[in-house]
Design a protein around this motif. Structure first.
Motif, PDB file in Angstrom:
ATOM      1  N   TYR A  39     -47.716  51.139 108.202  1.00 38.65           N
ATOM      2  CA  TYR A  39     -47.018  52.315 108.767  1.00 38.65           C
ATOM      3  C   TYR A  39     -47.773  52.896 106.912  1.00 38.65           C
ATOM      4  O   TYR A  39     -46.615  52.391 106.178  1.00 38.65           O
ATOM      5  CB  TYR A  39     -45.892  52.384 109.207  1.00 38.65           C
ATOM      6  CG  TYR A  39     -45.745  51.999 110.123  1.00 38.65           C
ATOM      7  CD1 TYR A  39     -45.346  50.250 110.449  1.00 38.65           C
ATOM      8  CD2 TYR A  39     -46.547  51.879 111.760  1.00 38.65           C
ATOM      9  CE1 TYR A  39     -45.594  49.080 111.993  1.00 38.65           C
ATOM     10  CE2 TYR A  39     -45.901  51.860 112.679  1.00 38.65           C
ATOM     11  CZ  TYR A  39     -45.485  49.608 112.491  1.00 38.65           C
ATOM     12  OH  TYR A  39     -45.840  49.336 114.257  1.00 38.65           O
ATOM     13  N   TYR A  40     -47.372  54.780 107.260  1.00 35.14           N
ATOM     14  CA  TYR A  40     -46.904  55.507 105.806  1.00 35.14           C
ATOM     15  C   TYR A  40     -45.412  55.856 105.861  1.00 35.14           C
ATOM     16  O   TYR A  40     -45.449  57.164 107.164  1.00 35.14           O
ATOM     17  CB  TYR A  40     -47.867  56.083 106.117  1.00 35.14           C
ATOM     18  CG  TYR A  40     -48.421  56.866 104.946  1.00 35.14           C
ATOM     19  CD1 TYR A  40     -48.873  58.307 105.582  1.00 35.14           C
ATOM     20  CD2 TYR A  40     -47.793  57.237 103.392  1.00 35.14           C
ATOM     21  CE1 TYR A  40     -48.529  59.121 104.387  1.00 35.14           C
ATOM     22  CE2 TYR A  40     -47.757  58.277 103.013  1.00 35.14           C
ATOM     23  CZ  TYR A  40     -48.184  59.486 103.450  1.00 35.14           C
ATOM     24  OH  TYR A  40     -47.760  60.897 102.220  1.00 35.14           O
ATOM     25  N   GLY A  41     -44.844  55.903 105.441  1.00 37.62           N
ATOM     26  CA  GLY A  41     -43.857  57.360 105.292  1.00 37.62           C
ATOM     27  C   GLY A  41     -42.649  56.350 106.361  1.00 37.62           C
ATOM     28  O   GLY A  41     -42.576  55.865 107.055  1.00 37.62           O
ATOM     29  N   TYR A  42     -41.443  57.317 106.002  1.00 34.08           N
ATOM     30  CA  TYR A  42     -40.651  56.856 106.758  1.00 34.08           C
ATOM     31  C   TYR A  42     -39.409  58.450 106.636  1.00 34.08           C
ATOM     32  O   TYR A  42     -38.658  58.244 106.214  1.00 34.08           O
ATOM     33  CB  TYR A  42     -39.661  55.982 106.417  1.00 34.08           C
ATOM     34  CG  TYR A  42     -38.367  55.019 106.495  1.00 34.08           C
ATOM     35  CD1 TYR A  42     -38.402  53.645 107.499  1.00 34.08           C
ATOM     36  CD2 TYR A  42     -37.407  55.718 106.706  1.00 34.08           C
ATOM     37  CE1 TYR A  42     -37.072  53.944 108.175  1.00 34.08           C
ATOM     38  CE2 TYR A  42     -35.835  54.953 107.218  1.00 34.08           C
ATOM     39  CZ  TYR A  42     -35.753  53.966 107.754  1.00 34.08           C
ATOM     40  OH  TYR A  42     -34.763  53.484 108.675  1.00 34.08           O
ATOM     41  N   THR A  43     -39.431  58.676 107.778  1.00 36.07           N
ATOM     42  CA  THR A  43     -37.752  60.088 107.692  1.00 36.07           C
ATOM     43  C   THR A  43     -37.505  60.630 109.456  1.00 36.07           C
ATOM     44  O   THR A  43     -38.758  59.586 110.003  1.00 36.07           O
ATOM     45  CB  THR A  43     -39.220  61.144 107.311  1.00 36.07           C
ATOM     46  OG1 THR A  43     -38.797  62.479 107.065  1.00 36.07           O
ATOM     47  CG2 THR A  43     -40.565  61.281 108.500  1.00 36.07           C
ATOM     48  N   GLN A  63     -48.872  62.635 108.816  1.00 35.91           N
ATOM     49  CA  GLN A  63     -50.725  62.561 109.648  1.00 35.91           C
ATOM     50  C   GLN A  63     -51.585  63.136 108.876  1.00 35.91           C
ATOM     51  O   GLN A  63     -52.219  62.643 109.022  1.00 35.91           O
ATOM     52  CB  GLN A  63     -49.742  62.633 111.114  1.00 35.91           C
ATOM     53  CG  GLN A  63     -50.981  61.967 112.069  1.00 35.91           C
ATOM     54  CD  GLN A  63     -50.772  62.246 113.538  1.00 35.91           C
ATOM     55  OE1 GLN A  63     -49.741  63.764 113.676  1.00 35.91           O
ATOM     56  NE2 GLN A  63     -51.097  61.847 113.884  1.00 35.91           N
ATOM     57  N   LYS A  67     -38.252  50.605 119.001  1.00 32.78           N
ATOM     58  CA  LYS A  67     -39.753  51.429 118.786  1.00 32.78           C
ATOM     59  C   LYS A  67     -39.605  52.240 120.006  1.00 32.78           C
ATOM     60  O   LYS A  67     -39.338  51.699 121.345  1.00 32.78           O
ATOM     61  CB  LYS A  67     -41.020  50.815 118.577  1.00 32.78           C
ATOM     62  CG  LYS A  67     -42.224  51.326 118.867  1.00 32.78           C
ATOM     63  CD  LYS A  67     -43.281  50.511 118.883  1.00 32.78           C
ATOM     64  CE  LYS A  67     -44.527  52.274 118.169  1.00 32.78           C
ATOM     65  NZ  LYS A  67     -45.616  51.243 118.114  1.00 32.78           N
ATOM     66  N   GLN A 104     -48.583  55.700 111.738  1.00 32.38           N
ATOM     67  CA  GLN A 104     -49.175  53.611 112.312  1.00 32.38           C
ATOM     68  C   GLN A 104     -50.988  54.459 111.109  1.00 32.38           C
ATOM     69  O   GLN A 104     -51.293  55.651 112.413  1.00 32.38           O
ATOM     70  CB  GLN A 104     -49.231  53.186 113.472  1.00 32.38           C
ATOM     71  CG  GLN A 104     -49.754  52.014 112.977  1.00 32.38           C
ATOM     72  CD  GLN A 104     -50.026  51.031 114.243  1.00 32.38           C
ATOM     73  OE1 GLN A 104     -48.879  50.976 114.975  1.00 32.38           O
ATOM     74  NE2 GLN A 104     -51.012  50.740 114.215  1.00 32.38           N
ATOM     75  N   ASP A 137     -45.261  54.452  99.603  1.00 31.56           N
ATOM     76  CA  ASP A 137     -44.374  54.266 100.948  1.00 31.56           C
ATOM     77  C   ASP A 137     -45.196  53.652 102.168  1.00 31.56           C
ATOM     78  O   ASP A 137     -44.627  54.331 103.455  1.00 31.56           O
ATOM     79  CB  ASP A 137     -43.438  55.562 101.177  1.00 31.56           C
ATOM     80  CG  ASP A 137     -42.310  55.643 102.399  1.00 31.56           C
ATOM     81  OD1 ASP A 137     -42.237  56.745 102.836  1.00 31.56           O
ATOM     82  OD2 ASP A 137     -41.690  54.735 102.088  1.00 31.56           O
ATOM     83  N   VAL A 182     -43.263  63.821 109.561  1.00 31.69           N
ATOM     84  CA  VAL A 182     -44.281  63.259 109.358  1.00 31.69           C
ATOM     85  C   VAL A 182     -45.369  63.681 110.244  1.00 31.69           C
ATOM     86  O   VAL A 182     -46.600  62.644 110.007  1.00 31.69           O
ATOM     87  CB  VAL A 182     -43.019  62.183 110.407  1.00 31.69           C
ATOM     88  CG1 VAL A 182     -43.152  62.641 112.273  1.00 31.69           C
ATOM     89  CG2 VAL A 182     -43.674  60.701 110.524  1.00 31.69           C
ATOM     90  N   SER A 206     -44.931  50.285 104.962  1.00 29.14           N
ATOM     91  CA  SER A 206     -44.430  49.534 105.560  1.00 29.14           C
ATOM     92  C   SER A 206     -45.402  48.598 106.344  1.00 29.14           C
ATOM     93  O   SER A 206     -46.265  49.227 106.463  1.00 29.14           O
ATOM     94  CB  SER A 206     -42.598  49.724 106.059  1.00 29.14           C
ATOM     95  OG  SER A 206     -43.306  50.680 106.990  1.00 29.14           O
ATOM     96  N   LYS A 212     -42.320  57.120 111.673  1.00 29.89           N
ATOM     97  CA  LYS A 212     -43.448  56.332 110.474  1.00 29.89           C
ATOM     98  C   LYS A 212     -44.601  56.965 111.270  1.00 29.89           C
ATOM     99  O   LYS A 212     -45.423  57.592 112.414  1.00 29.89           O
ATOM    100  CB  LYS A 212     -43.165  55.120 110.698  1.00 29.89           C
ATOM    101  CG  LYS A 212     -42.532  54.507 110.094  1.00 29.89           C
ATOM    102  CD  LYS A 212     -42.222  53.082 109.913  1.00 29.89           C
ATOM    103  CE  LYS A 212     -40.649  52.596 109.777  1.00 29.89           C
ATOM    104  NZ  LYS A 212     -40.866  51.359 110.039  1.00 29.89           N
TER     105      LYS A 212
END
Length: 373
Positions: free
Chosen positions: A326-330, A340, A361, A293, A313, A336, A315, A291
């Protein structure tokens, strides 16, 4: 019952579509804090006529005074739903606020009761309706019936139906916290500053509050049906006092938001592992989620795109007293990194990549090294 449920689902669908439209408006950059001041009723809708007074007239005078006071602040832009004795539909009031991409919607009314009840009340949207609050909701929502084409525009909504009232709370939920904050400030100012009797903060299923996509309150400045209170509200001095209490609450709310949502959102300070050589790194890393941040804050903010410069997306994760966003999830490292870059282009210049393995993490470097073992 089937017909009622059908109308409810149609209404929710209609309002959801409206939400998507207005969400885009939130992404617009604004230089000023926009407040929509709404004088309840108007035109052929006089509101209540307690003791011979007209609610629409008194609400308008107070609303205009609130706006005049706010306009003295160069950082505030005031928009009125009406500035004279004209009828404005409920949907029209909401549209004015949404089109303005307003920061606040403040609707001003006067109360009525068959007894000598007195005191101020400030309402936020909610389904925790007492019997009395249900009466208020029905009274305010029944303005819909004064609109010639209400059946077309309100998709079967029935102000007297409990199912319809409950539906109103679905889409405004994310603004409830800030609406409550403003409502408390309003009632505190009335009670402590102006020494008026306060009946407190209330929740009711009010259509005009539901369909505005920003923190919104409906203020009942007092009961026209109460002899003493009605007389007070019908005077210039009384109207000026009530307007000053509302103005002060809006100033207080603006200051609160700027301190706790604006400057308090800070960018991450952890060091990104950009120095890791990406050549030869597999695109997909199994059992690992990446993700970006983008920010952290002591405030809980809805993970919606319009709160994060259009990024989707989003979270949220709570760590101690801080919320991280956070942006994204992959599992795709290259993807990613692209995310960014997008986040940086949106203004999150200090954003960084984080990695999780089996929900825990880990360092990004450790995630990447694991692929070569």
């Amino acid at each position: 019952m089937k017909t009622t449920l059908h109308y409810i689902f149609v209404l929710v669908g209609f309002l959801f579509t409206s939400t998507l439209t207005s969400a885009h408006a939130f992404q617009k950059d604004k230089d000023k804090f926009v407040v929509v001041v709404d004088a309840g009723h108007g035109g052929h809708d006089s509101g209540n006529k307690g003791n011979g007074y007209r609610e629409s007239d008194i609400a308008l005078k107070i609303a205009l005074q609130v706006g005049k006071d706010l306009e003295k602040n160069k950082d505030i832009k005031v928009i009125y739903t009406r500035k004279k004795d004209v009828f404005v539909t409920l949907r029209g009031r909401a549209k004015i606020a949404n089109d303005a991409d307003a920061d606040l919607f403040v609707s001003i009314h006067c109360n009525a009761h068959h007894s000598q009840a007195s005191g101020t009340e400030t309402f936020v949207l909610g389904v925790a309706n007492t019997k009395r609050n249900m009466e208020i909701a029905k009274k305010e929502n029944e303005v819909i019936f004064l609109e010639a084409d209400y059946e077309k525009h309100y998709e079967g909504f029935d102000p007297n139906s409990p199912e319809s009232l409950i539906t109103l709370s679905f889409l405004q939920e994310e603004y409830t916290e800030n609406s409550i904050k403003l409502a408390r400030m309003v009632e505190d100012n009335f009670e402590k500053g102006l020494k008026r009797k306060s009946r407190g903060l209330k929740q009711a299923s009010l259509w005009v509050l539901h369909n505005t996509y920003m923190p919104s309150v409906l203020i009942e400045v007092g009961f026209l049906t109460n002899k003493s209170e009605g007389k007070f509200l019908n005077t210039k001095g009384g109207q000026t006092k009530m307007a000053s209490g509302i103005k002060k609450a809006i100033y207080g709310y603006k200051s609160y938001i700027e301190q706790n949502v604006g400057e308090d959102i800070y960018q991450g300070t952890e060091v990104d592992t950009d120095i890791i050589e990406t050549v030869g790194i597999p695109q997909i890393i199994e059992n690992v989620v990446f993700k970006v941040q983008i920010s952290a804050s002591s405030r809980e903010i809805a993970p919606k795109s319009y709160n994060f410069k259009g990024l989707s997306d989003i979270s949220r994760e709570k760590s101690g007293k801080v919320y991280k966003y956070y942006y994204g999830y992959t599992s795709d490292y290259n993807k990613v990194k692209q995310m960014q870059s997008i986040a940086v282009s949106k203004g999150y210049t200090d954003c960084f990549v984080v990695a999780y393995k089996d929900g825990i993490k880990i360092d990004v470097s450790e995630a990447i090294k694991s692929t070569s073992n």
